[in-house]
Design an enzyme around this catalytic site. Structure first.
Site, short mmCIF file in Angstrom:
data_model
loop_
_atom_site.label_atom_id
_atom_site.label_comp_id
_atom_site.label_asym_id
_atom_site.label_seq_id
_atom_site.Cartn_x
_atom_site.Cartn_y
_atom_site.Cartn_z
N HIS A 1 3.82 -33.23 40.63
CA HIS A 1 3.34 -32.04 41.33
C HIS A 1 2.65 -31.08 40.37
O HIS A 1 1.52 -30.63 40.61
CB HIS A 1 4.52 -31.34 42.01
N GLU A 2 3.33 -30.79 39.28
CA GLU A 2 2.77 -29.83 38.32
C GLU A 2 1.56 -30.41 37.59
O GLU A 2 0.64 -29.67 37.23
CB GLU A 2 3.84 -29.38 37.32
N HIS B 1 -1.55 -29.55 39.56
CA HIS B 1 -2.05 -28.21 39.27
C HIS B 1 -2.74 -28.17 37.90
O HIS B 1 -3.84 -27.61 37.76
CB HIS B 1 -0.89 -27.20 39.25
#
Length: 452
Positions: A22-23, A26
């Protein structure tokens, strides 16, 4: 103790993968949008391990493995040197900020497709849902279902296995209207469509069991009390039991099914049981003392350390599908889409009261399911990882301040009206969003504790 450590390890590994992917979404998009990333952290709290790359980004692994974050250069969070302001997140265009915020959930969707692709590539097997019993006066009886029929579709969606049938029925939780069930009889290719009216079906139930509510019991071969596996050092092995042994009697009482045997053992902690077993057409007399084991509710039960020999399913009921790389990718994408819609619909039903909020689960339940799925094998754990990844993606896309969806809303409003949402409004909304998220987390944890 070993089981607890294994559960903790599997949970940390599962959450670590989800958070890292997920990170990374980003992080990867932020860099390509010209935004400087100050820190990429997996976990919260004091870093246990950290290092920096040539661009000045700090990578950290922290001690609390319940999340993570990417910290970007932002004038709203501190002084930014003049020569770096063009790399600040708040200076990026609305479209770039939307792309950065959406990249985390998108990465989770990609992870789900990838793990489901591996699962489908390995092949999918299951058992056909054949009706064994229809409860009198039930919805199933009203629909005209009878014993021996195979349920092949629900609402026009194919249900070749138990899992697909359960999933399709769960999608109708809390709904009213017409439920369509297609069946066929053994040895026939003809399908018969049966319809029944439902009214707020299973609304508010804490543990929805769609087959029970439908009034259907599916066929399961009778479990013979035959030893399929032994736990090393367990009570059964110490008593001299071997794989393939069939329990005939226990304390002078006949044992005809595996469930009979389980009930006797559970009711006899630390009590010597006289057994008669059949081995290679010979009858042997043994004595076994089940170990005492405390369940989660504190009740003491007997534990033999044995596993049942898997039942022999009729060949006609086995469903196995092999996929090539392309077909597996298509199936994985379709499943990711269906599960995403199902997750979103479930959230909607919780908000409107059609689905009991007690179905909401927190970290304790996630840990238990992660541990148990790993025990069933690598691909079972992969399926659970895919489901969690989809849930994380959908939840983060909700338009709630402090979540990715909230940042997308802020950037979209700025793109429409031509100026950013005021910091005062954002601060107020973020506090409200934080309070909402914390309340939901505590409620989920409360549900977990009630399930212990």
């Amino acid at each position: 103790m070993l089981g607890l450590l294994q559960t903790i390890f599997i949970t940390v590994l599962t959450l670590g993968i989800l958070v890292s992917i997920h990170e990374f979404g980003h992080f990867w998009v932020a860099r390509r949008c010209g935004v400087k990333v100050l820190r990429f952290s997996v976990g919260f709290g004091k870093p246990l391990l950290s290092w920096r790359d040539k661009l000045g980004t700090e990578y950290a692994v922290a001690g609390i493995p319940l999340g993570g974050y990417v910290k970007m250069l932002d004038e709203r969070e501190g002084e930014v040197p003049e020569d770096q302001r063009h790399m600040a997140f708040n200076r990026a265009t609305p479209m770039k900020r939307i792309a950065i915020a959406a990249a985390g959930p998108l990465a989770n969707f990609v992870l789900a497709i990838f793990v489901y692709w591996l699962v489908f590539l390995n092949g999918v097997s299951g058992v056909a849902p054949v009706i064994d019993h229809v409860a009198p006066g039930s919805l199933a009886e009203q629909a005209g279902l009878i014993e021996g029929q195979e349920i092949v579709a629900v609402d026009g969606v194919e249900t070749p296995t138990w899992e697909t049938l359960q999933m399709q029925l769960l999608e109708r939780i809390g709904e009213s209207g017409e439920l369509s069930i297609s069946v066929r009889t053994a040895g026939s290719s003809l399908r018969y469509e049966n319809r029944v009216q439902i009214d707020k079906w299973m609304q508010g139930l804490e543990e929805p069991r769609p087959l029970d509510e439908l009034g259907v019991t599916l066929f399961v071969p009778e479990l013979v009390p035959e030893i399929g596996e032994l736990v090393a050092g367990g009570a059964a092995q110490r008593a001299g039991l071997q794989e393939g042994d069939i329990i005939v009697e226990s304390d002078g009482k006949a044992v005809s099914t595996w469930q009979d045997w389980v009930q006797v053992v559970r009711a006899s902690p630390d009590k010597a049981l006289s057994l008669r077993v059949k081995r290679d057409n010979r009858l042997l007399d043994l004595v076994m003392t089940p170990q005492r084991k405390l369940e989660d509710n504190g009740m003491a039960v007997g534990f033999a350390g044995v596993g049942v020999k898997p039942p022999q399913w009729p060949e006609s009921m086995l469903r196995e599908v092999d996929y090539g790389p392309v077909a597996a990718l298509v199936a994985a994408s379709e499943k990711t889409w269906r599960m995403s819609v199902f997750t979103l619909e479930s959230i909607k039903k919780m908000i409107t009261g059609l689905l009991s909020p007690k179905n909401l689960s927190g970290p304790i339940t996630i840990a238990k399911v992660a541990g148990s799925s790993a025990q069933y094998g690598f691909f079972s754990w992969l399926s659970f990882l895919g489901l969690l990844s989809i849930s994380l993606a959908v939840l983060n896309l909700l338009p709630i301040p402090i979540l990715d969806g909230g940042h997308i809303v802020y950037a979209a409003i700025e793109g429409i009206i031509g100026r950013p949402v005021t910091e005062q409004v954002q601060a107020w909304a973020n506090q409200l969003g934080l309070a909402l998220v914390v309340c939901v987390m505590f409620f989920a944890l409360y549900n977990d504790v009630l399930r212990l």
